[in-house]
Design a protein around this motif. Sequence first.
Motif, PDB file in Angstrom:
ATOM      1  N   GLY A  10       0.830  -1.193   0.000  1.00  0.00           N
ATOM      2  CA  GLY A  10       0.000   0.000   0.000  1.00  0.00           C
ATOM      3  C   GLY A  10       0.864   1.242   0.000  1.00  0.00           C
ATOM      4  O   GLY A  10       2.096   1.169   0.070  1.00  0.00           O
ATOM      5  N   PRO A  11       0.244   2.416  -0.070  1.00  0.00           N
ATOM      6  CA  PRO A  11       1.000   3.668  -0.133  1.00  0.00           C
ATOM      7  C   PRO A  11       1.678   4.010   1.186  1.00  0.00           C
ATOM      8  O   PRO A  11       1.350   3.456   2.238  1.00  0.00           O
ATOM      9  CB  PRO A  11      -0.081   4.706  -0.474  1.00  0.00           C
ATOM     10  N   THR A  12       2.616   4.918   1.118  1.00  0.00           N
ATOM     11  CA  THR A  12       3.338   5.366   2.296  1.00  0.00           C
ATOM     12  C   THR A  12       2.384   5.976   3.321  1.00  0.00           C
ATOM     13  O   THR A  12       1.376   6.592   2.956  1.00  0.00           O
ATOM     14  CB  THR A  12       4.420   6.398   1.890  1.00  0.00           C
ATOM     15  N   ALA A  13       2.675   5.758   4.595  1.00  0.00           N
ATOM     16  CA  ALA A  13       1.944   6.359   5.725  1.00  0.00           C
ATOM     17  C   ALA A  13       0.554   5.775   5.955  1.00  0.00           C
ATOM     18  O   ALA A  13      -0.221   6.309   6.734  1.00  0.00           O
ATOM     19  CB  ALA A  13       1.832   7.883   5.561  1.00  0.00           C
ATOM     20  N   VAL A  14       0.227   4.656   5.299  1.00  0.00           N
ATOM     21  CA  VAL A  14      -1.122   4.102   5.426  1.00  0.00           C
ATOM     22  C   VAL A  14      -1.267   3.178   6.637  1.00  0.00           C
ATOM     23  O   VAL A  14      -2.379   2.875   7.066  1.00  0.00           O
ATOM     24  CB  VAL A  14      -1.520   3.360   4.125  1.00  0.00           C
ATOM     25  N   ARG A 264       5.127  17.260  -1.220  1.00  0.00           N
ATOM     26  CA  ARG A 264       4.523  17.053  -2.548  1.00  0.00           C
ATOM     27  C   ARG A 264       5.011  15.748  -3.170  1.00  0.00           C
ATOM     28  O   ARG A 264       4.209  14.952  -3.687  1.00  0.00           O
ATOM     29  CB  ARG A 264       4.892  18.220  -3.474  1.00  0.00           C
ATOM     30  N   ASN A 265       6.318  15.512  -3.129  1.00  0.00           N
ATOM     31  CA  ASN A 265       6.861  14.290  -3.723  1.00  0.00           C
ATOM     32  C   ASN A 265       6.366  13.046  -3.007  1.00  0.00           C
ATOM     33  O   ASN A 265       6.140  12.004  -3.635  1.00  0.00           O
ATOM     34  CB  ASN A 265       8.388  14.333  -3.706  1.00  0.00           C
ATOM     35  N   SER A 266       6.191  13.133  -1.688  1.00  0.00           N
ATOM     36  CA  SER A 266       5.672  11.996  -0.922  1.00  0.00           C
ATOM     37  C   SER A 266       4.233  11.700  -1.311  1.00  0.00           C
ATOM     38  O   SER A 266       3.842  10.533  -1.440  1.00  0.00           O
ATOM     39  CB  SER A 266       5.769  12.293   0.579  1.00  0.00           C
ATOM     40  N   ARG A 267       3.432  12.738  -1.498  1.00  0.00           N
ATOM     41  CA  ARG A 267       2.031  12.539  -1.908  1.00  0.00           C
ATOM     42  C   ARG A 267       1.968  11.926  -3.312  1.00  0.00           C
ATOM     43  O   ARG A 267       1.177  11.013  -3.563  1.00  0.00           O
ATOM     44  CB  ARG A 267       1.272  13.867  -1.869  1.00  0.00           C
ATOM     45  N   ARG A 268       2.797  12.415  -4.202  1.00  0.00           N
ATOM     46  CA  ARG A 268       2.799  11.878  -5.565  1.00  0.00           C
ATOM     47  C   ARG A 268       3.269  10.427  -5.587  1.00  0.00           C
ATOM     48  O   ARG A 268       2.752   9.607  -6.347  1.00  0.00           O
ATOM     49  CB  ARG A 268       3.698  12.743  -6.459  1.00  0.00           C
ATOM     50  N   TYR A 269       4.251  10.137  -4.744  1.00  0.00           N
ATOM     51  CA  TYR A 269       4.745   8.762  -4.665  1.00  0.00           C
ATOM     52  C   TYR A 269       3.657   7.831  -4.157  1.00  0.00           C
ATOM     53  O   TYR A 269       3.490   6.716  -4.670  1.00  0.00           O
ATOM     54  CB  TYR A 269       5.963   8.714  -3.742  1.00  0.00           C
TER      55      TYR A 269
END
Length: 311
Positions: A10-14, A264-269
């Motif tokens: 899953g995505p980061t921070a989930v 921003r880059n973390s959200r896009r990733y």
Amino acid sequence: MKDKVVAVVGPTAVGKTSLGIELATRFNGEIISGDSMQIYRGMDIGTAKVTDDEKGEIPHHMIDIKTADQTFSVAEFQELVQQHIADINKRGKLPIIVGGTGLYIQAALADYHFPEQKRDMAYQMKIEAEIKEHGIEEVYHRLQTIDPVQAKNIHPNNVRRVIRALEIYDRTGQTMTERQASQAEESPYHTMIIGLAMERSLLYERINHRVEIMLEAGLVAEVKFFYDQGLVNAQSMKAIGYKEFIPYFEGEYDFSRAVELLKRNSRRYAKRQYTWFKNKLDVNWYSITPEKKDQVFEKIYTDLAGILKNI
């Protein structure tokens, strides 16, 4: 008989780390990191590396196995992870891969066969020289023309992977996408892939908050330590959480801009991660919120117990 393996993606921070540890606790498991950056010693804050307190008594593998100046490949990850899967199964325990590096996890679970030849450094230097002279746009456009699928999955800033995709085509006449499609689709394992998903605005809030926590924990000092060692061009320093601060150290923009870019880059990733897992792997998705986390986790425990019982 096939070995068993569970993957939490899953995505980061989930919330993958906490779920993985809980699964390992309940199902007599050991955790294999599926994160391509947590392999580096000392890169702890920027990679959100699991802490000793979080680990508890659960063994963790594929963490802190490289120094920041060393390189690491998908093929190397695959080989090491498959060794861990075999060893953990042999000891009667359950291997649980936890992480968000989609290509690496897919390669391990799908048993991709990588070519024996090593990277052509002369080719790499040639393309790097072209990028230095003309910019990444021209080289990236060539990848878009040759292999639009990979171009969609590889960000132009990920120069190493852009060059690798072009190198494969120029050396074999086959695109990376064609090679991946020719691989056997059947996994060599009895696999359950658990995916955690979260409503986008909520996830983005968590990502922004995580960045603030990282900064408070000393992220800038961590990056500066490796920067001062002259590792600006190292593979490890290309990661989100590290690369954003290099221009700040060099006076190209201020601190607030570095933090803005990191968020921003973390959200896009995170968006790219979710898209990858959704399109590339057979994932059992579970949507969570902080309020319903325990309820959803209980559902996952029940589902996994049922699957393992029938293997």
